[in-house]
Write an enzyme that holds these catalytic residues in place. Sequence first.
Site, PDB file in Angstrom:
ATOM      1  N   TYR A   1       0.872  -1.178   0.000  1.00 47.20           N
ATOM      2  CA  TYR A   1       0.000   0.000   0.000  1.00 47.20           C
ATOM      3  C   TYR A   1       0.903   1.219   0.000  1.00 47.20           C
ATOM      4  O   TYR A   1       2.041   1.153  -0.470  1.00 47.20           O
ATOM      5  CB  TYR A   1      -0.929  -0.103   1.220  1.00 47.20           C
ATOM      6  CG  TYR A   1      -2.081   0.868   1.263  1.00 47.20           C
ATOM      7  CD1 TYR A   1      -2.879   1.099   0.146  1.00 47.20           C
ATOM      8  CD2 TYR A   1      -2.397   1.532   2.439  1.00 47.20           C
ATOM      9  CE1 TYR A   1      -3.947   1.980   0.201  1.00 47.20           C
ATOM     10  CE2 TYR A   1      -3.462   2.416   2.511  1.00 47.20           C
ATOM     11  CZ  TYR A   1      -4.229   2.635   1.382  1.00 47.20           C
ATOM     12  OH  TYR A   1      -5.283   3.510   1.442  1.00 47.20           O
TER      13      TYR A   1
ATOM     14  N   ARG B   1      -6.279  10.401 -10.777  1.00 43.56           N
ATOM     15  CA  ARG B   1      -5.584  11.106  -9.688  1.00 43.56           C
ATOM     16  C   ARG B   1      -5.037  10.060  -8.707  1.00 43.56           C
ATOM     17  O   ARG B   1      -5.538   9.906  -7.605  1.00 43.56           O
ATOM     18  CB  ARG B   1      -6.541  12.067  -8.983  1.00 43.56           C
ATOM     19  CG  ARG B   1      -5.848  13.105  -8.110  1.00 43.56           C
ATOM     20  CD  ARG B   1      -6.787  13.687  -7.094  1.00 43.56           C
ATOM     21  NE  ARG B   1      -7.348  12.694  -6.220  1.00 43.56           N
ATOM     22  CZ  ARG B   1      -6.712  12.167  -5.162  1.00 43.56           C
ATOM     23  NH1 ARG B   1      -5.480  12.527  -4.881  1.00 43.56           N
ATOM     24  NH2 ARG B   1      -7.311  11.274  -4.408  1.00 43.56           N
TER      25      ARG B   1
ATOM     26  N   GLU C   1     -12.134   5.012  -6.151  1.00 42.50           N
ATOM     27  CA  GLU C   1     -10.762   5.255  -5.704  1.00 42.50           C
ATOM     28  C   GLU C   1      -9.991   6.074  -6.741  1.00 42.50           C
ATOM     29  O   GLU C   1      -9.931   5.713  -7.920  1.00 42.50           O
ATOM     30  CB  GLU C   1     -10.059   3.911  -5.487  1.00 42.50           C
ATOM     31  CG  GLU C   1      -8.771   4.005  -4.731  1.00 42.50           C
ATOM     32  CD  GLU C   1      -8.986   4.440  -3.293  1.00 42.50           C
ATOM     33  OE1 GLU C   1      -8.163   5.251  -2.807  1.00 42.50           O
ATOM     34  OE2 GLU C   1      -9.942   3.982  -2.645  1.00 42.50           O
TER      35      GLU C   1
ATOM     36  N   ASP D   1     -11.300   8.411  -1.007  1.00 38.45           N
ATOM     37  CA  ASP D   1     -10.502   9.637  -0.971  1.00 38.45           C
ATOM     38  C   ASP D   1     -11.259  10.775  -0.285  1.00 38.45           C
ATOM     39  O   ASP D   1     -10.641  11.663   0.303  1.00 38.45           O
ATOM     40  CB  ASP D   1     -10.116  10.058  -2.390  1.00 38.45           C
ATOM     41  CG  ASP D   1      -9.367   8.968  -3.115  1.00 38.45           C
ATOM     42  OD1 ASP D   1      -8.295   8.573  -2.645  1.00 38.45           O
ATOM     43  OD2 ASP D   1      -9.876   8.484  -4.147  1.00 38.45           O
TER      44      ASP D   1
END
Length: 538
Positions: free
Chosen positions: A112, A165, A254, A278
């Site tokens: 991650y 993004r 996401e 987010d």
Amino acid sequence: MLSRLSVSVRPCVSMCRWVHTKEKGKPLMLNPRTNKGMAFTLKERQILGIHGLLPPKIETQDTQAMRFQKNLKKMSDPLQKYIYLMGIQERNERLFYRVLMEDIEALMPIVYTPTVGLACTQYGHIFRRPKGLFITIKDQGHIRSILDNWPETSVKAVVVTDGERILGLGDLGVYGMGIPVGKLCLYTACAGIRPESCLPVCIDVGTDNELLRDPFYMGLYQRRDRSQRYDDLIDEFMEAVVDKYGQDTLIQFEDFGNHNAFRFLKKYREKYCTFNDDIQGTASVALAGLLAAQRVLGKPITEHKVLFLGAGEAALGIANLIVMAMMESGMSQAEARKKIWMFDKYGLLVKGRAYETDSNQEGFIHPDPGDVKSFLDAVNVIKPTAIIGVSGAGRLFTHDVIRAMGSLNERPIIFALSNPTAKAECTAEDAYSLTQGRCLFASGSPFAPVSLEDGRILTPGQGNNAYIFPGVALAVILSGVRHISDTVFLEAAKTLVDQLTDEELSQGRLYPPLSNIREVSLQMAIKVRLCVCVMSNK
């Protein structure tokens, strides 16, 4: 409640047991879900038609895990560690989750943030085997048939990105697939959700990145499609998921661009079982940090003034959840919003400024307080008790900014939440040393403990969304809820703070150790599930 939850968890939790399979021989060994490597017993090898296809030694999983640890220790490059670890997932899923869960604190930064960001930038160069479902704008009208190609039929959770993004790295197009894959690894490792119940998806509509010059880029070689076709594609995808897997299938958005993230959350939240990590996950973990700081300071959240660096989806998500928390404490929405200021690349978010503002920002636009040209000016004029960095613009919490926060507050709150590490607004060492260890610090990426001149060792808190989304996902899946309200994320934040001990607070932590995340996720699932059930009965 715990015993009832434990019983109901079993159908979706990954238990280290042999799965029933009709596969035999080499195909069984090539399937990471059924492969155990040399841990197959002699009887299993004979029955499954793989006797002779493996070396004669029969290994325990303990020995396999030991080999993994030994090989990993030889590596110093994080990207090489990522490649090796994800290679284990591709070959032996059972072993992968065993080693990940046993050393989650050390390995989470590999699967991650921050390493997954580096892996995404190099995705086409390190690609080994496809994981997840790739859907392009050219597949419009055929998404349901593509879902039918996915081998698992009982999907409970989908994580989807369009790659616009990715973390603080920008538009990576199809290279962003590493994010849903990494998120769903944590669904299993942190909350015990079966990996076969999870589906990572990348929606490819092109990219505006210079990746189009990369010969190894794996997506459509076209500029990002921003026409109505894009919206129609997302609509078709959402409908196809529900048609295939059911109305209560969790769909987690996401790393969509700011504009699309808010649009889709507003558009779909009442129609589908969906949330945006987010916006809502980041908000929950940041609020939890502020509530933990409240325990240290003995000062209610309504007495804080917060200044954000950044005014995008993360900032607005956090701000709105802070407002909810303040309103729960008796403050009006209007008064709560006055406590929150935002500073973006165009300057302070104030009335009458020359640059266009987003409609989602309207509640946080205030009268101009005076001559503010820099973020340091904003700190000195607004005098916040907390600064929260979510700009992805790098080290903008300068030494002068940190010193100013230290002079304005006995215990300043400094959250540098941007990912990956290079994009963090400041380091833990700067925050602690420049405030003589007085600040309450949290970051999005991990930082090592900091030793101060007086001998104290402070452990910075990592405001990691992994504290939130696995537990929330488990609660949502178990409850069968069809819509997810922001109250869920408010409850998740409070539950996270409840898992933090006084001793951990004294060490400088604002979050529990990641080594406890499995228990944290379970407790969160219990509380959030109860919250969901109460709301469903209203």
